[in-house]
Design an enzyme around this catalytic site. Sequence first.
Site, PDB file in Angstrom:
ATOM      1  N   SER A  24       2.314 -46.106  93.964  1.00  0.00           N
ATOM      2  CA  SER A  24       3.205 -46.928  94.864  1.00  0.00           C
ATOM      3  C   SER A  24       2.094 -47.399  95.783  1.00  0.00           C
ATOM      4  O   SER A  24       2.097 -48.289  96.595  1.00  0.00           O
ATOM      5  CB  SER A  24       3.984 -45.797  95.414  1.00  0.00           C
ATOM      6  OG  SER A  24       3.402 -44.753  96.192  1.00  0.00           O
ATOM      7  N   THR A  47       7.441 -41.208  93.994  1.00  0.00           N
ATOM      8  CA  THR A  47       8.787 -40.067  94.100  1.00  0.00           C
ATOM      9  C   THR A  47      10.078 -41.051  94.569  1.00  0.00           C
ATOM     10  O   THR A  47      10.996 -40.411  94.506  1.00  0.00           O
ATOM     11  CB  THR A  47       8.252 -38.968  94.732  1.00  0.00           C
ATOM     12  OG1 THR A  47       7.805 -39.389  95.983  1.00  0.00           O
ATOM     13  CG2 THR A  47       7.121 -38.164  94.250  1.00  0.00           C
ATOM     14  N   ASN A  99      -2.711 -39.765  87.678  1.00  0.00           N
ATOM     15  CA  ASN A  99      -3.282 -40.048  89.065  1.00  0.00           C
ATOM     16  C   ASN A  99      -2.668 -39.225  90.183  1.00  0.00           C
ATOM     17  O   ASN A  99      -3.369 -39.044  90.806  1.00  0.00           O
ATOM     18  CB  ASN A  99      -3.019 -41.574  89.123  1.00  0.00           C
ATOM     19  CG  ASN A  99      -3.840 -41.932  90.505  1.00  0.00           C
ATOM     20  OD1 ASN A  99      -4.729 -41.899  90.947  1.00  0.00           O
ATOM     21  ND2 ASN A  99      -2.438 -42.171  91.203  1.00  0.00           N
ATOM     22  N   TYR A 164      -6.958 -27.316  96.358  1.00  0.00           N
ATOM     23  CA  TYR A 164      -7.197 -28.742  95.575  1.00  0.00           C
ATOM     24  C   TYR A 164      -8.560 -28.615  94.683  1.00  0.00           C
ATOM     25  O   TYR A 164      -8.338 -29.172  93.677  1.00  0.00           O
ATOM     26  CB  TYR A 164      -7.539 -29.730  96.827  1.00  0.00           C
ATOM     27  CG  TYR A 164      -7.613 -31.108  96.355  1.00  0.00           C
ATOM     28  CD1 TYR A 164      -6.395 -31.855  96.117  1.00  0.00           C
ATOM     29  CD2 TYR A 164      -8.905 -31.637  96.448  1.00  0.00           C
ATOM     30  CE1 TYR A 164      -6.679 -33.291  95.867  1.00  0.00           C
ATOM     31  CE2 TYR A 164      -9.033 -32.913  96.149  1.00  0.00           C
ATOM     32  CZ  TYR A 164      -8.017 -33.814  95.795  1.00  0.00           C
ATOM     33  OH  TYR A 164      -8.114 -35.065  95.576  1.00  0.00           O
ATOM     34  N   ALA A 167      -7.428 -27.062  91.578  1.00  0.00           N
ATOM     35  CA  ALA A 167      -6.578 -27.886  90.600  1.00  0.00           C
ATOM     36  C   ALA A 167      -7.660 -28.949  89.833  1.00  0.00           C
ATOM     37  O   ALA A 167      -7.390 -29.049  88.815  1.00  0.00           O
ATOM     38  CB  ALA A 167      -5.517 -28.700  91.459  1.00  0.00           C
TER      39      ALA A 167
HETATM   40  P1  NAP Z   1      -2.356 -41.558  97.816  1.00  0.00           P
HETATM   41  O1  NAP Z   1      -2.593 -42.584  98.294  1.00  0.00           O
HETATM   42  O2  NAP Z   1      -1.952 -40.228  98.667  1.00  0.00           O
HETATM   43  O3  NAP Z   1      -1.049 -41.583  96.889  1.00  0.00           O
HETATM   44  C1  NAP Z   1      -0.784 -40.647  96.045  1.00  0.00           C
HETATM   45  C2  NAP Z   1       0.205 -40.945  94.986  1.00  0.00           C
HETATM   46  O4  NAP Z   1       0.935 -39.714  94.297  1.00  0.00           O
HETATM   47  C3  NAP Z   1       1.483 -41.524  95.596  1.00  0.00           C
HETATM   48  O5  NAP Z   1       1.972 -42.866  94.676  1.00  0.00           O
HETATM   49  C4  NAP Z   1       2.849 -40.566  95.506  1.00  0.00           C
HETATM   50  O6  NAP Z   1       3.973 -41.088  95.399  1.00  0.00           O
HETATM   51  C5  NAP Z   1       2.298 -39.816  94.257  1.00  0.00           C
HETATM   52  N1  NAP Z   1       2.875 -38.310  94.113  1.00  0.00           N
HETATM   53  C6  NAP Z   1       2.566 -37.440  95.483  1.00  0.00           C
HETATM   54  N2  NAP Z   1       3.200 -36.449  95.015  1.00  0.00           N
HETATM   55  C7  NAP Z   1       3.920 -36.582  93.717  1.00  0.00           C
HETATM   56  C8  NAP Z   1       4.753 -35.702  92.942  1.00  0.00           C
HETATM   57  N3  NAP Z   1       5.130 -34.687  93.200  1.00  0.00           N
HETATM   58  N4  NAP Z   1       5.462 -36.288  91.841  1.00  0.00           N
HETATM   59  C9  NAP Z   1       5.002 -37.588  91.598  1.00  0.00           C
HETATM   60  N5  NAP Z   1       4.176 -38.317  92.296  1.00  0.00           N
HETATM   61  C10 NAP Z   1       3.681 -37.884  93.498  1.00  0.00           C
HETATM   62  O7  NAP Z   1      -3.588 -40.859  96.913  1.00  0.00           O
HETATM   63  P2  NAP Z   1      -4.848 -41.577  96.622  1.00  0.00           P
HETATM   64  O8  NAP Z   1      -5.862 -40.964  97.484  1.00  0.00           O
HETATM   65  O9  NAP Z   1      -4.924 -42.835  96.042  1.00  0.00           O
HETATM   66  O10 NAP Z   1      -4.974 -40.375  95.205  1.00  0.00           O
HETATM   67  C11 NAP Z   1      -4.879 -40.608  93.766  1.00  0.00           C
HETATM   68  C12 NAP Z   1      -5.659 -39.624  92.973  1.00  0.00           C
HETATM   69  O11 NAP Z   1      -6.940 -39.609  93.204  1.00  0.00           O
HETATM   70  C13 NAP Z   1      -4.998 -38.277  93.612  1.00  0.00           C
HETATM   71  O12 NAP Z   1      -5.124 -37.409  92.282  1.00  0.00           O
HETATM   72  C14 NAP Z   1      -6.262 -37.645  94.231  1.00  0.00           C
HETATM   73  O13 NAP Z   1      -6.421 -36.294  94.435  1.00  0.00           O
HETATM   74  C15 NAP Z   1      -7.326 -38.304  93.632  1.00  0.00           C
HETATM   75  N6  NAP Z   1      -8.630 -38.385  94.334  1.00  0.00           N
HETATM   76  C16 NAP Z   1      -8.612 -39.256  95.656  1.00  0.00           C
HETATM   77  C17 NAP Z   1      -9.601 -39.167  96.685  1.00  0.00           C
HETATM   78  C18 NAP Z   1      -9.750 -40.052  97.803  1.00  0.00           C
HETATM   79  O14 NAP Z   1     -10.478 -40.037  98.342  1.00  0.00           O
HETATM   80  N7  NAP Z   1      -8.510 -40.761  98.033  1.00  0.00           N
HETATM   81  C19 NAP Z   1     -11.081 -38.702  96.206  1.00  0.00           C
HETATM   82  C20 NAP Z   1     -10.876 -38.001  94.957  1.00  0.00           C
HETATM   83  C21 NAP Z   1      -9.659 -37.742  94.199  1.00  0.00           C
HETATM   84  P3  NAP Z   1       4.985 -41.517  96.540  1.00  0.00           P
HETATM   85  O15 NAP Z   1       5.126 -42.983  96.222  1.00  0.00           O
HETATM   86  O16 NAP Z   1       6.214 -40.905  96.198  1.00  0.00           O
HETATM   87  O17 NAP Z   1       4.335 -41.041  97.770  1.00  0.00           O
END
Ligand code: NAP
Length: 257
Positions: A24, A47, A99, A164, A167
């Site tokens: 999303s 979600t 993701n 975190y 995981a």
């Molecule tokens: P984000 O903007 O917070 O988006 C998270 C996404 O995960 C949203 O689409 C959310 O869906 C979905 N989600 C959350 N809880 C869920 C659940 N229980 N079941 C199904 N979907 C769920 O995150 P992001 O920063 O893009 O991160 C994406 C990935 O990259 C994650 O695994 C994160 O740990 C990893 N990562 C991010 C960073 C960073 O700096 N941003 C760094 C390292 C790793 P909704 O639409 O329902 O909210």
Amino acid sequence: MIDKQKNKSPYGLDGEVALITGASRGIGRSICITLASQGAVVIGSSTSKKGSESISNYLKELGLKGRGVELELNDHENIERLFKDIINNEGYPTIVVNNAGITRDGLLMRMKPDEWNDVISTNLTSIYWISKASIRGMLKEKKGRIINISSVVGVTGNPGQTNYSAAKAGIIGFTKSLSRELASRNITVNCVAPGYIKTDMTEMISESIREDIISNIPLLRLGNPEDVASAVLFLSSDAASYITGETLNINGGLAMI
Ligand code: NAP
């Protein structure tokens, strides 16, 4: 006459069905758009109904093939249902990007059991369920790509993120083991480990801490979601057909692991 086969892009994904969890916003949204732009039919999850509709809308606006679906990763029966729905409508997913992820930061001394369990369940256990559900179709298609989004802190650690980091480190071990199980079946399993990327997840970091983080990144900037998406595209494509069990670090040089 132009030799079409010879000029085929090694990154083309025509004919592939890709499932991307958490599409999303942020990194997942960018992965969805990038894979669809290369010809894949993409299924992106959120979600909420609003989130899944927004995925369908942005794909439609960009003229890309695919749709948004509702998926709560902690509801395992829902995962089974989703796979049945995708197989009936689009076919077997041959690219699966795990993701979706959350943070519940806090020092371990104060961390509540729910904050530990939610992060392990959403970020790690979900990958067990989604990968398991994907494999049968990939075996039938005789090809597959599973790409798991880990994090730099899965290797370096970070105070306030024991849940975190555990995981994200678990994802790397999971990836190596599963890659060994599936390699002989033409299915690769890899990780992408982002550093600090500009999304809602890092939005909450205060300005002074952000500046401190940037000063420690050799490329002197936070990453963009597109920086991660292009690494996922590479691993999804024919160009990466001889890479499995690997972790690709996308962190601007923050940690050279
Ligand atoms: P984000 O903007 O917070 O988006 C998270 C996404 O995960 C949203 O689409 C959310 O869906 C979905 N989600 C959350 N809880 C869920 C659940 N229980 N079941 C199904 N979907 C769920 O995150 P992001 O920063 O893009 O991160 C994406 C990935 O990259 C994650 O695994 C994160 O740990 C990893 N990562 C991010 C960073 C960073 O700096 N941003 C760094 C390292 C790793 P909704 O639409 O329902 O909210």
